[in-house]
Design a protein around this motif. Structure first.
Motif, short mmCIF file in Angstrom:
data_model
loop_
_atom_site.label_atom_id
_atom_site.label_comp_id
_atom_site.label_asym_id
_atom_site.label_seq_id
_atom_site.Cartn_x
_atom_site.Cartn_y
_atom_site.Cartn_z
N THR A 12 -2.98 -29.97 -13.85
CA THR A 12 -4.07 -30.77 -13.57
C THR A 12 -3.59 -32.07 -13.13
OG1 THR A 12 -4.25 -31.57 -15.89
CG2 THR A 12 -5.37 -29.74 -15.27
N GLU A 13 -4.21 -33.02 -12.74
CA GLU A 13 -3.77 -34.29 -12.30
C GLU A 13 -3.52 -35.18 -13.44
OE1 GLU A 13 -3.08 -37.02 -9.40
OE2 GLU A 13 -3.58 -34.88 -9.17
N GLU A 14 -4.03 -34.81 -14.57
CA GLU A 14 -3.60 -35.53 -15.80
C GLU A 14 -2.30 -35.27 -16.33
OE1 GLU A 14 -4.96 -35.83 -20.70
OE2 GLU A 14 -6.34 -35.22 -19.07
N LEU A 15 -1.89 -33.81 -16.26
CA LEU A 15 -0.49 -33.47 -16.40
C LEU A 15 0.44 -33.96 -15.45
CD1 LEU A 15 -1.18 -29.65 -17.47
CD2 LEU A 15 -0.22 -31.62 -19.02
N ARG A 16 0.17 -34.30 -14.17
CA ARG A 16 0.96 -34.57 -13.11
C ARG A 16 1.27 -35.88 -13.42
NH1 ARG A 16 1.25 -37.46 -8.87
NH2 ARG A 16 -0.64 -38.13 -8.84
N ARG A 17 0.45 -36.62 -13.70
CA ARG A 17 0.56 -38.14 -14.04
C ARG A 17 1.40 -38.37 -15.09
NH1 ARG A 17 -5.02 -38.62 -12.96
NH2 ARG A 17 -5.52 -38.53 -15.05
N GLU A 18 1.20 -37.60 -16.26
CA GLU A 18 1.97 -37.51 -17.36
C GLU A 18 3.52 -37.08 -17.45
OE1 GLU A 18 2.57 -35.71 -21.83
OE2 GLU A 18 0.54 -35.19 -20.69
N GLY A 19 3.80 -36.16 -16.38
CA GLY A 19 4.98 -35.67 -15.90
C GLY A 19 5.71 -36.87 -15.35
N ILE A 20 4.94 -37.55 -14.43
CA ILE A 20 5.65 -38.43 -13.43
C ILE A 20 6.24 -39.64 -14.49
CG2 ILE A 20 5.14 -40.56 -11.95
CD1 ILE A 20 3.33 -38.63 -10.39
N ALA A 21 5.31 -40.09 -15.47
CA ALA A 21 5.67 -40.98 -16.56
C ALA A 21 7.04 -40.58 -17.24
CB ALA A 21 4.42 -41.09 -17.42
N ARG A 22 6.99 -39.53 -17.83
CA ARG A 22 8.19 -38.87 -18.67
C ARG A 22 9.45 -38.97 -17.61
NH1 ARG A 22 7.16 -36.05 -23.40
NH2 ARG A 22 4.99 -36.22 -23.70
N GLU A 23 9.21 -38.48 -16.38
CA GLU A 23 10.43 -38.36 -15.33
C GLU A 23 10.83 -39.94 -15.30
OE1 GLU A 23 13.48 -37.25 -12.98
OE2 GLU A 23 12.21 -36.19 -14.47
N TYR A 60 0.16 -45.08 -17.75
CA TYR A 60 1.17 -45.04 -18.66
C TYR A 60 2.07 -45.99 -18.95
CZ TYR A 60 -0.32 -40.06 -19.18
OH TYR A 60 -0.88 -38.85 -19.51
N ASN A 61 1.46 -46.95 -18.54
CA ASN A 61 2.38 -48.57 -18.59
C ASN A 61 2.94 -48.69 -19.85
OD1 ASN A 61 3.40 -51.14 -18.07
ND2 ASN A 61 1.39 -51.90 -17.87
N THR A 62 1.99 -48.73 -20.96
CA THR A 62 2.58 -48.94 -22.26
C THR A 62 3.32 -47.92 -22.78
OG1 THR A 62 0.23 -50.12 -22.79
CG2 THR A 62 1.68 -49.16 -24.73
N TYR A 63 3.22 -46.83 -22.53
CA TYR A 63 3.98 -45.60 -23.10
C TYR A 63 5.37 -45.83 -22.10
CZ TYR A 63 6.33 -41.34 -22.57
OH TYR A 63 7.45 -40.06 -22.93
N ILE A 64 5.41 -46.06 -21.11
CA ILE A 64 6.71 -46.22 -20.36
C ILE A 64 7.55 -47.49 -20.90
CG2 ILE A 64 7.85 -46.89 -18.33
CD1 ILE A 64 5.46 -45.40 -17.02
N ARG A 65 6.86 -48.74 -21.07
CA ARG A 65 7.41 -49.77 -21.69
C ARG A 65 8.13 -49.55 -23.11
NH1 ARG A 65 4.30 -54.10 -22.49
NH2 ARG A 65 2.26 -52.83 -21.85
N ASN A 66 7.33 -49.01 -24.04
CA ASN A 66 7.58 -48.69 -25.43
C ASN A 66 8.92 -47.85 -25.48
OD1 ASN A 66 5.34 -50.27 -26.33
ND2 ASN A 66 4.18 -48.62 -26.79
#
Length: 98
Positions: A12-23, A60-66
């Motif tokens: 899904t688009e949501e999973l794609r965005r989460e994957g980009i943030a994790r990468e 995922y700005n906050t997640y990435i920074r944390n």
């Protein structure tokens, strides 16, 4: 007995965005390590604007920074590749470009 498992394999688009943030977190962490940052060093992050990743970075700005001990995150037009960004060590303002 036998066990049957059904998996939903639709990305899904949501999973794609989460994957980009994790990468992105993974890449920043690898840069921190290879650049000699201490685990406790706080950093400022500047990311390239990219239409393919901007939604994930915004969401995922906050997640990435944390995850990477980022004190701030901003975006500029540097190019269109996800891997191009700056990491700045706050204590010495050392800039590392990738």
């Amino acid at each position: 007995g036998r066990l049957t498992v059904a998996l939903e394999v639709t990305v899904t688009e949501e999973l794609r965005r989460e994957g980009i943030a994790r990468e992105l977190v993974n890449r920043i962490q690898n840069i921190r390590k290879s650049s000699g940052f201490e685990i406790t060093d706080k950093i400022k992050i500047t990311l390239s604007k990219n239409p393919q990743t901007d939604d994930a970075v915004n969401e995922y700005n906050t997640y990435i920074r944390n995850q990477v001990l980022g004190t701030s995150q901003r975006r500029k037009w540097y190019g269109t590749e996800l891997r191009r960004f700056l990491v700045v060590r706050e204590c010495s303002e050392r800039i590392i470009k990738y």
